[in-house]
Motif scaffolding. Structure first.
Motif, PDB file in Angstrom:
ATOM      1  N   VAL A 177      -0.734 -19.956  22.297  1.00  0.00           N
ATOM      2  CA  VAL A 177      -1.892 -19.200  21.821  1.00  0.00           C
ATOM      3  C   VAL A 177      -1.610 -17.707  21.803  1.00  0.00           C
ATOM      4  CG1 VAL A 177      -4.180 -19.055  21.650  1.00  0.00           C
ATOM      5  CG2 VAL A 177      -3.174 -21.170  22.455  1.00  0.00           C
ATOM      6  N   ILE A 178      -1.431 -17.290  20.601  1.00  0.00           N
ATOM      7  CA  ILE A 178      -0.965 -15.835  20.709  1.00  0.00           C
ATOM      8  C   ILE A 178      -2.294 -14.951  20.444  1.00  0.00           C
ATOM      9  CG2 ILE A 178       0.494 -13.953  19.288  1.00  0.00           C
ATOM     10  CD1 ILE A 178       2.020 -16.444  18.224  1.00  0.00           C
ATOM     11  N   ASP A 179      -2.084 -13.841  21.371  1.00  0.00           N
ATOM     12  CA  ASP A 179      -3.370 -12.765  21.267  1.00  0.00           C
ATOM     13  C   ASP A 179      -2.721 -11.634  20.828  1.00  0.00           C
ATOM     14  OD1 ASP A 179      -4.808 -14.432  22.920  1.00  0.00           O
ATOM     15  OD2 ASP A 179      -4.101 -13.676  24.763  1.00  0.00           O
ATOM     16  N   THR A 180      -1.665 -11.133  20.700  1.00  0.00           N
ATOM     17  CA  THR A 180      -1.137  -9.927  19.871  1.00  0.00           C
ATOM     18  C   THR A 180       0.271 -10.348  19.778  1.00  0.00           C
ATOM     19  OG1 THR A 180      -0.306  -9.006  21.832  1.00  0.00           O
ATOM     20  CG2 THR A 180      -2.411  -8.389  21.376  1.00  0.00           C
ATOM     21  N   ARG A 209      -6.553  -8.223  13.657  1.00  0.00           N
ATOM     22  CA  ARG A 209      -5.963  -7.099  14.239  1.00  0.00           C
ATOM     23  C   ARG A 209      -4.451  -6.882  14.252  1.00  0.00           C
ATOM     24  NH1 ARG A 209      -9.458  -9.383  18.234  1.00  0.00           N
ATOM     25  NH2 ARG A 209      -7.520 -10.035  19.593  1.00  0.00           N
ATOM     26  N   LEU A 210      -4.073  -7.743  13.384  1.00  0.00           N
ATOM     27  CA  LEU A 210      -2.478  -7.438  13.178  1.00  0.00           C
ATOM     28  C   LEU A 210      -2.073  -6.210  12.433  1.00  0.00           C
ATOM     29  CD1 LEU A 210      -1.162 -11.157  12.518  1.00  0.00           C
ATOM     30  CD2 LEU A 210      -0.682  -9.718  14.294  1.00  0.00           C
ATOM     31  N   PRO A 211      -1.136  -5.580  12.958  1.00  0.00           N
ATOM     32  CA  PRO A 211      -0.824  -4.162  12.049  1.00  0.00           C
ATOM     33  C   PRO A 211       0.029  -4.528  11.034  1.00  0.00           C
ATOM     34  CG  PRO A 211       0.198  -4.254  14.187  1.00  0.00           C
ATOM     35  CD  PRO A 211      -0.543  -5.591  14.120  1.00  0.00           C
ATOM     36  N   PHE A 212       0.402  -5.703  10.704  1.00  0.00           N
ATOM     37  CA  PHE A 212       1.743  -6.019   9.892  1.00  0.00           C
ATOM     38  C   PHE A 212       1.452  -7.412   9.546  1.00  0.00           C
ATOM     39  CE2 PHE A 212       3.544  -7.406  13.743  1.00  0.00           C
ATOM     40  CZ  PHE A 212       4.082  -8.547  13.552  1.00  0.00           C
ATOM     41  N   ARG A 213       2.108  -7.701   8.337  1.00  0.00           N
ATOM     42  CA  ARG A 213       1.892  -8.909   7.573  1.00  0.00           C
ATOM     43  C   ARG A 213       3.016  -9.902   8.198  1.00  0.00           C
ATOM     44  NH1 ARG A 213       1.607 -10.313   1.206  1.00  0.00           N
ATOM     45  NH2 ARG A 213       1.445 -12.660   1.517  1.00  0.00           N
ATOM     46  N   PRO A 214       2.753 -11.107   8.932  1.00  0.00           N
ATOM     47  CA  PRO A 214       3.991 -11.816   9.563  1.00  0.00           C
ATOM     48  C   PRO A 214       4.573 -12.473   8.411  1.00  0.00           C
ATOM     49  CG  PRO A 214       2.057 -12.047  10.990  1.00  0.00           C
ATOM     50  CD  PRO A 214       1.504 -11.269   9.594  1.00  0.00           C
ATOM     51  N   GLU A 215       5.981 -12.525   8.390  1.00  0.00           N
ATOM     52  CA  GLU A 215       6.859 -13.331   7.391  1.00  0.00           C
ATOM     53  C   GLU A 215       7.671 -14.042   8.149  1.00  0.00           C
ATOM     54  OE1 GLU A 215       8.088 -10.661   4.491  1.00  0.00           O
ATOM     55  OE2 GLU A 215       6.026 -10.166   3.759  1.00  0.00           O
TER      56      GLU A 215
END
Length: 490
Positions: A116-119, A87-93
Motif C-alpha cells: 500500500v503506497i503512501d508516497t 499528492r503525486l508530483p508527477f503522472r505515473p506511467e
C-alpha cells in the motif's frame, strides 16, 4: 510392530478428523490464517521503501491507483489510495523507475501480498528525464508544440502580464529592464514557482489573465510573461507539468516563457509563442528601446522633410540655371527703346506736317466761305424750294400704308397676348417666385401656387398644403382725365 509400520499419529489418522485434548495443531479456517498472515506481514513490514519499475499502471474510476513494481527477478502488486494519488508530483506511467514508500499487506481475496503506497518518487534524474521525454513526445504528438501555433508578439504592448513569484529577483529584473527600455503598464499575478501546488497556481494564473475583460481598468494584457529563476530539474518541474503546458498552449494572449537560465528548458518553453533564455531577455523581447524608437521616428521625419524639400531644391537649381541663360534686361530693352525713340520722332514730324497741311487747306477753303458766296447759295436753295409742289396723294398714300401696318401689328399683338384667354375662363398658374407653370409635375413640386383670373389672383397649395389667403384683386389702372394725344392721321 512390523518394521515398516507408520508412526502413531498416522495410525490415529482416519476418515474423520479428530482433535485430542493435548493436540497443539489446532485447525485454522482460511479467514483466520489470512488474518494471521495479514497481521504478521503488516507488523514485520509496516514501513518499507521499494525500488522498481512501474508496470500495468491504471487508475480506477474511484481515483485509486493500481500498479505493479518489478525488477528482473520478481514482481509485487501495489495500490495507492485516492488521497495519496492527489499528492503525486508527477503522472505515473509504465516503464518509470520509482521508489515507493508504504507498508506491505495481504489481500485475502486473492491470497496475494501487496504494498500500500503512501508516497512515490522518481528513482533519480534519469527516471525524471525519462518521464519528461515521454510527456514531451505525447504532447508533441497532439500538436501543442507545432510552429504553426506560434503567434507574433505585439510590437508595443499596452499592458504586460507577468506570472511569477512576487518576492524573487525575477520580478525585479523584469520591471527594471522594462523601465530602462520602454516604461509599460505591468500587471503581476503572484504564484508559487516550485513545490506542491505550484503547477496548479501557474496554470490558474495563465487562464485567469485570459479571462479578464478586453477593456476597463483591469483589462486583459496584450502580452504574457511566465518567468522563474534558475534551479535544478526538480525545482523547474512545475513548468513541465501537463496542466501548465496546456494552459500556456491554449492561452489567447501571446506568451513568452522565461524559465531558468539559458541551458534550462521546460515543456512550457515549447508550448509558448516565444522562449526567452532568461527573465531579463523576456523583458527585452517584450518591448523595443524607447530611445531607439524615438531616434528611428526622428530619422523618418528628417527623411520626410528631405523628400518634401527636394523638389523645391531641384526647382531652385533649375530656375537658377535657366535664369543664367536669359539675356540681360537692358540688352533686351535697348532695341525696343531705340524703336520707341524712332517712332516718337516720326510722330512729332508727322504731327507737324499734318498741322501744316491743315493750315494750307483752311487757307484755301476760306475763299469759298465768303459771305457773298454763302448768300448766293442760300438764295438759290430758297428759290428751288419755292418752286417745288407737294402733291396730297403722296401723303395720303403713305398714311394709308402705315395705318394698314399698324392694324396688322395690333391683331398679332392681341393674338399673342397671354391674358386674352383669361376673359374666356382660362387661368394662368404661376409658382411662388412668379414663374409660369405649364405641367402637373412642376405644380406638385411647388410649395404654393398663384392662380391668375381675369379679375385678380388667388394663392393655392398642392394636395395637403395649408389653406391659402386670397389675394386682393388688382386694381384697374386709373384713366386720366386729360385727353390723350390726338392721332396725327385721324
Amino acid at each position: 510392530m512390523p518394521p515398516n509400520s507408520p508412526p502413531d499419529d498416522y495410525d490415529n489418522a482416519g476418515l474423520v478428523a479428530r482433535e485430542g485434548p493435548h493436540d497443539n495443531a489446532q485447525a485454522y479456517s482460511v479467514s483466520e490464517i489470512s488474518a494471521v498472515l495479514k497481521r504478521t506481514v503488516e507488523d514485520r513490514f509496516g514501513h518499507v521503501r521499494l525500488r522498481g519499475e512501474l508496470s500495468g499502471v491504471k487508475r480506477a474510476a474511484s481515483g485509486h491507483l493500481y500498479c505493479a513494481l518489478k525488477d528482473d527477478k520478481a514482481v509485487i502488486d501495489g495500490v495507492m489510495w485516492r488521497g495519496s494519488t492527489a499528492r503525486l508530483p508527477f503522472r505515473p506511467e509504465d516503464g518509470l523507475e520509482v521508489v515507493a514508500t508504504g507498508k506491505l499487506t495481504t489481500y485475502p481475496g486473492r491470497s496475494k501480498y501487496q504494498i500500500v503506497i503512501d508516497t512515490m518518487e522518481l528513482a533519480g534524474e534519469g527516471a525524471l528525464l525519462a518521464l519528461l521525454e515521454k510527456t514531451k513526445a505525447r504532447l508533441e504528438a497532439e500538436g501543442l508544440f507545432a510552429a504553426s501555433r506560434k503567434r507574433p508578439l505585439p510590437f508595443i504592448p499596452r499592458r504586460i502580464g507577468v506570472v511569477t513569484s512576487p518576492t524573487g529577483a525575477v520580478i525585479r529584473d523584469i520591471l527594471h529592464r522594462l523601465a530602462d527600455r520602454f516604461p509599460s503598464d505591468v500587471l503581476v499575478w503572484p504564484v508559487m514557482v516550485q513545490g506542491k501546488g505550484a503547477a496548479e497556481q501557474v496554470a490558474a494564473a495563465v487562464r485567469g489573465f485570459a479571462e479578464l475583460p478586453e477593456h476597463g481598468d483591469l483589462a486583459r494584457p496584450d502580452l504574457l510573461i511566465v518567468a522563474r529563476g534558475g534551479g535544478s530539474i526538480e525545482d523547474l518541474w512545475s513548468f513541465n507539468e501537463e496542466i501548465v503546458v496546456r494552459a500556456v498552449a491554449e492561452s489567447p494572449i501571446p506568451t513568452i516563457c522565461a524559465v531558468g537560465h539559458e541551458t534550462d528548458t521546460t515543456l512550457a518553453d515549447f508550448a509558448a509563442d516565444r522562449r526567452a533564455p532568461t527573465p531579463t531577455a523576456a523583458a527585452e523581447m517584450a518591448v523595443p528601446v524607447l530611445a531607439d524608437l524615438a531616434g528611428f521616428i526622428g530619422d523618418l521625419a528628417h527623411r520626410q522633410r528631405r523628400c518634401a524639400m527636394r523638389p523645391v531644391t531641384l526647382g531652385r537649381e533649375r530656375l537658377a540655371a535657366r535664369a543664367e541663360r536669359l539675356p540681360d534686361l537692358k540688352t533686351l530693352l535697348q532695341p525696343q527703346a531705340q524703336k520707341l525713340d524712332d517712332l516718337a520722332e516720326r510722330l512729332r514730324r508727322g504731327l507737324k506736317d499734318r498741322a501744316a497741311h491743315a493750315r494750307e487747306r483752311l487757307q484755301s477753303d476760306s475763299a469759298r466761305l465768303s459771305v457773298p458766296l454763302l448768300r448766293q447759295r442760300f438764295l438759290a436753295k430758297r428759290d428751288r424750294l419755292a418752286a417745288a409742289r407737294l402733291a396730297p396723294a403722296l401723303l395720303t398714300k403713305r398714311a394709308l400704308e402705315d395705318a394698314r401696318n399698324l392694324d396688322a401689328q395690333t391683331r398679332i399683338f392681341r393674338s399673342l397676348d397671354p391674358k386674352a384667354p383669361l376673359k374666356r375662363g382660362f387661368v394662368l398658374v404661376r409658382g411662388q417666385e412668379g414663374a409660369l407653370l405649364t405641367d402637373q409635375r412642376s405644380a406638385m413640386r411647388a410649395a404654393r401656387l398663384r392662380i391668375e383670373f381675369k379679375d385678380g389672383e388667388v394663392e393655392a397649395v398642392p394636395a395637403g398644403g395649408a389653406t391659402p389667403k386670397p389675394l386682393r384683386p388688382r386694381k384697374a389702372p386709373l384713366k386720366s382725365d386729360k385727353p390723350g394725344q390726338q392721332d396725327l392721321f385721324g
